[in-house]
Design an enzyme around this catalytic site. Structure first.
Site, PDB file in Angstrom:
ATOM      1  N   ALA A  59      53.601 -75.073  20.391  1.00 21.59           N
ATOM      2  CA  ALA A  59      53.460 -74.168  21.623  1.00 21.59           C
ATOM      3  C   ALA A  59      51.895 -73.701  21.175  1.00 21.59           C
ATOM      4  O   ALA A  59      51.735 -73.921  20.204  1.00 21.59           O
ATOM      5  CB  ALA A  59      54.389 -73.014  21.657  1.00 21.59           C
ATOM      6  N   GLY A  77      56.967 -76.689  18.807  1.00 21.73           N
ATOM      7  CA  GLY A  77      57.545 -76.926  20.053  1.00 21.73           C
ATOM      8  C   GLY A  77      57.432 -78.599  20.345  1.00 21.73           C
ATOM      9  O   GLY A  77      58.038 -79.060  21.335  1.00 21.73           O
ATOM     10  N   GLU A 116      60.390 -79.866  18.742  1.00 19.15           N
ATOM     11  CA  GLU A 116      61.584 -79.315  19.667  1.00 19.15           C
ATOM     12  C   GLU A 116      61.475 -80.224  21.207  1.00 19.15           C
ATOM     13  O   GLU A 116      62.663 -80.398  21.233  1.00 19.15           O
ATOM     14  CB  GLU A 116      61.136 -77.827  19.972  1.00 19.15           C
ATOM     15  CG  GLU A 116      61.324 -76.935  18.745  1.00 19.15           C
ATOM     16  CD  GLU A 116      60.801 -75.300  18.942  1.00 19.15           C
ATOM     17  OE1 GLU A 116      59.853 -75.420  19.551  1.00 19.15           O
ATOM     18  OE2 GLU A 116      61.727 -74.532  18.578  1.00 19.15           O
ATOM     19  N   GLU A 147      56.908 -72.664  12.188  1.00 23.93           N
ATOM     20  CA  GLU A 147      56.885 -71.105  12.940  1.00 23.93           C
ATOM     21  C   GLU A 147      57.100 -70.158  11.743  1.00 23.93           C
ATOM     22  O   GLU A 147      56.325 -69.133  11.953  1.00 23.93           O
ATOM     23  CB  GLU A 147      57.864 -71.071  13.790  1.00 23.93           C
ATOM     24  CG  GLU A 147      57.863 -71.911  15.135  1.00 23.93           C
ATOM     25  CD  GLU A 147      58.317 -73.105  15.217  1.00 23.93           C
ATOM     26  OE1 GLU A 147      58.344 -73.510  14.182  1.00 23.93           O
ATOM     27  OE2 GLU A 147      58.471 -73.628  16.151  1.00 23.93           O
TER      28      GLU A 147
HETATM   29  N1  CAA Z   1      48.207 -74.382  19.564  1.00 19.17           N
HETATM   30  C1  CAA Z   1      46.872 -74.233  20.139  1.00 19.17           C
HETATM   31  N2  CAA Z   1      45.572 -74.969  19.626  1.00 19.17           N
HETATM   32  C2  CAA Z   1      46.174 -76.040  18.896  1.00 19.17           C
HETATM   33  C3  CAA Z   1      47.423 -76.264  18.345  1.00 19.17           C
HETATM   34  C4  CAA Z   1      48.415 -75.378  18.872  1.00 19.17           C
HETATM   35  N3  CAA Z   1      49.753 -75.550  18.201  1.00 19.17           N
HETATM   36  N4  CAA Z   1      47.329 -77.230  17.391  1.00 19.17           N
HETATM   37  C5  CAA Z   1      46.075 -77.588  17.383  1.00 19.17           C
HETATM   38  N5  CAA Z   1      45.203 -76.998  18.107  1.00 19.17           N
HETATM   39  C6  CAA Z   1      43.936 -77.148  18.429  1.00 19.17           C
HETATM   40  C7  CAA Z   1      43.255 -76.458  17.260  1.00 19.17           C
HETATM   41  O1  CAA Z   1      42.862 -75.193  17.479  1.00 19.17           O
HETATM   42  C8  CAA Z   1      41.983 -77.219  17.514  1.00 19.17           C
HETATM   43  O2  CAA Z   1      40.923 -76.698  18.614  1.00 19.17           O
HETATM   44  P1  CAA Z   1      39.692 -76.476  18.527  1.00 19.17           P
HETATM   45  O3  CAA Z   1      38.990 -77.992  18.453  1.00 19.17           O
HETATM   46  O4  CAA Z   1      39.064 -75.746  19.781  1.00 19.17           O
HETATM   47  O5  CAA Z   1      39.167 -75.641  17.297  1.00 19.17           O
HETATM   48  C9  CAA Z   1      42.444 -78.803  18.110  1.00 19.17           C
HETATM   49  O6  CAA Z   1      43.538 -78.169  18.485  1.00 19.17           O
HETATM   50  C10 CAA Z   1      42.327 -79.609  16.815  1.00 19.17           C
HETATM   51  O7  CAA Z   1      43.124 -79.222  15.915  1.00 19.17           O
HETATM   52  P2  CAA Z   1      42.485 -79.082  14.200  1.00 19.17           P
HETATM   53  O8  CAA Z   1      40.976 -78.885  14.139  1.00 19.17           O
HETATM   54  O9  CAA Z   1      43.389 -78.094  13.820  1.00 19.17           O
HETATM   55  O10 CAA Z   1      42.967 -80.459  13.894  1.00 19.17           O
HETATM   56  P3  CAA Z   1      43.533 -80.966  12.421  1.00 19.17           P
HETATM   57  O11 CAA Z   1      43.441 -82.473  12.261  1.00 19.17           O
HETATM   58  O12 CAA Z   1      42.416 -80.285  11.374  1.00 19.17           O
HETATM   59  O13 CAA Z   1      44.950 -80.200  12.149  1.00 19.17           O
HETATM   60  C11 CAA Z   1      47.123 -79.777  12.653  1.00 19.17           C
HETATM   61  C12 CAA Z   1      45.856 -80.832  12.874  1.00 19.17           C
HETATM   62  C13 CAA Z   1      47.560 -79.912  11.347  1.00 19.17           C
HETATM   63  C14 CAA Z   1      48.182 -80.395  13.591  1.00 19.17           C
HETATM   64  C15 CAA Z   1      46.765 -78.246  13.138  1.00 19.17           C
HETATM   65  O14 CAA Z   1      45.967 -78.415  14.324  1.00 19.17           O
HETATM   66  C16 CAA Z   1      47.670 -77.442  13.284  1.00 19.17           C
HETATM   67  O15 CAA Z   1      48.386 -77.063  12.086  1.00 19.17           O
HETATM   68  N6  CAA Z   1      48.231 -77.067  14.579  1.00 19.17           N
HETATM   69  C17 CAA Z   1      49.339 -76.118  14.758  1.00 19.17           C
HETATM   70  C18 CAA Z   1      50.543 -76.572  14.388  1.00 19.17           C
HETATM   71  C19 CAA Z   1      51.607 -75.484  14.376  1.00 19.17           C
HETATM   72  O16 CAA Z   1      51.555 -74.676  13.752  1.00 19.17           O
HETATM   73  N7  CAA Z   1      52.675 -75.858  15.564  1.00 19.17           N
HETATM   74  C20 CAA Z   1      53.538 -74.719  16.044  1.00 19.17           C
HETATM   75  C21 CAA Z   1      53.178 -73.725  16.875  1.00 19.17           C
HETATM   76  S1  CAA Z   1      54.323 -72.471  17.082  1.00 19.17           S
HETATM   77  C22 CAA Z   1      55.428 -73.122  18.011  1.00 19.17           C
HETATM   78  O17 CAA Z   1      55.634 -74.227  18.562  1.00 19.17           O
HETATM   79  C23 CAA Z   1      56.548 -72.083  18.585  1.00 19.17           C
HETATM   80  C24 CAA Z   1      57.654 -72.554  19.299  1.00 19.17           C
HETATM   81  O18 CAA Z   1      58.571 -72.888  18.698  1.00 19.17           O
HETATM   82  C25 CAA Z   1      57.959 -72.336  20.743  1.00 19.17           C
END
Ligand code: CAA
Length: 262
Positions: free
Chosen positions: A63, A108, A111, A131
């Site tokens: 998400a 998500g 999920e 999360e």
């Molecule tokens: N939400 C919003 N933006 C996201 C995102 C997310 N979940 N995941 C990645 N992005 C964005 C980053 O912010 C980045 O944007 P910018 O270029 O504008 O800075 C872009 O995507 C590329 O991401 P990274 O530069 O971080 O890429 P990376 O290769 O270095 O890392 C990754 C990849 C390990 C997937 C890392 O992006 C990451 O950890 N993302 C978040 C993963 C996460 O925690 N997901 C769970 C979200 S909570 C949820 O989902 C709740 C639920 O159950 C409903």
């Protein structure tokens, strides 16, 4: 649609979550567009759906953390409901859905893959529920579907530790059915979808419903659900065609029965 691509090819449709700059993260707009896309599927023609993410790095990276970061309690609950409603629509779509997981399937993303009937992935896929490390719980069904998919103990371990796992481990614990090189993933997903689409559509739908509905009740009630859906298949044209072909003289049998979905 800004963030969803939809492509129908014969009886198989492919839905692509298309927000690669944010690794296909699910914001409200993506969820709304996905909801509309599911509503618009022509169920008379389409017999199997493939769900994937745009690009070769990420299926869905969760998400949208930016959007969630300022939510109040009530807004958080509403956002959870929004995701859950769409994912439940996906899960209960009458026809099967294959998740072709082509990279990150986190939060998500993991999920939504679990709301699909079948998951296959590429070698670079990574699954996880991060999360707890972000100060929230999995909110789009993860606490429920992960436990139902890989068992309670493994689900608790993954969710409490917030540890991401690679494709081989996801395969070992039964989270995915198969792992393929990235360049073969879509071809394999399409092959599986075509195999499903070849079978009698009413029977396939009834199998999905029997499995899904039966898992929500005790075994005695589940068996009754199965009997009803088994009975429903009789007198369909597809049942006559399928059994008729089996019983036909060898030289009159066809390899692929032209099931008509009626
Ligand atoms: N939400 C919003 N933006 C996201 C995102 C997310 N979940 N995941 C990645 N992005 C964005 C980053 O912010 C980045 O944007 P910018 O270029 O504008 O800075 C872009 O995507 C590329 O991401 P990274 O530069 O971080 O890429 P990376 O290769 O270095 O890392 C990754 C990849 C390990 C997937 C890392 O992006 C990451 O950890 N993302 C978040 C993963 C996460 O925690 N997901 C769970 C979200 S909570 C949820 O989902 C709740 C639920 O159950 C409903």
């Amino acid at each position: 649609m800004d963030f969803i691509l939809y492509e129908a090819d014969g009886a198989v449709a492919t839905i692509t979550i298309n927000r690669p700059k944010a690794l296909n993260a699910l914001n409200s707009q993506v969820l709304d567009e996905l909801d509309k896309t599911l509503d618009a599927i022509d169920l008379d023609t389409i017999r199997c759906v493939i769900l994937t993410g745009a690009g070769d790095k990420s299926f869905v990276a969760g998400a949208d953390i930016g959007e969630m970061s300022t939510l109040t309690k009530a807004e958080g609950e509403a956002f959870g409901k929004k995701g859950n409603d769409v994912f439940r629509k996906l899960e209960t779509l009458p026809i099967p859905v294959i998740a072709a997981v082509n990279g990150f399937a986190l939060g998500g993303g993991c999920e939504i893959s679990m709301s699909c009937d079948i998951r296959i992935c590429s070698e670079n896929a990574m699954f996880g529920q991060p999360e707890a490390g972000l100060g929230i719980t999995p909110g789009f069904g993860g606490t429920q579907r992960l436990a139902r998919t890989v068992g309670v103990g493994m689900a608790k371990q993954l969710i409490y530790t917030a540890r991401n796992i690679k494709a081989d481990e996801a395969y070992r614990i039964g989270l995915v059915n198969a792992v393929y090189p990235q360049e073969e993933l879509m071809e394999q997903a399409k092959k599986m979808a075509a195999t499903i689409a070849k079978n009698a559509p009413i029977a396939v739908r009834n199998c999905k419903k029997a499995i899904n509905d039966g898992l929500q009740v005790d075994i005695d009630q589940a068996i009754v659900i199965e009997e009803k859906l088994f009975g429903d298949c009789f007198e369909t044209e597809d049942q006559k065609a399928g059994m008729g072909n089996f019983l036909a003289p060898k030289d009159q049998k066809v390899k692929v029965v032209p099931f008509k979905n009626c």
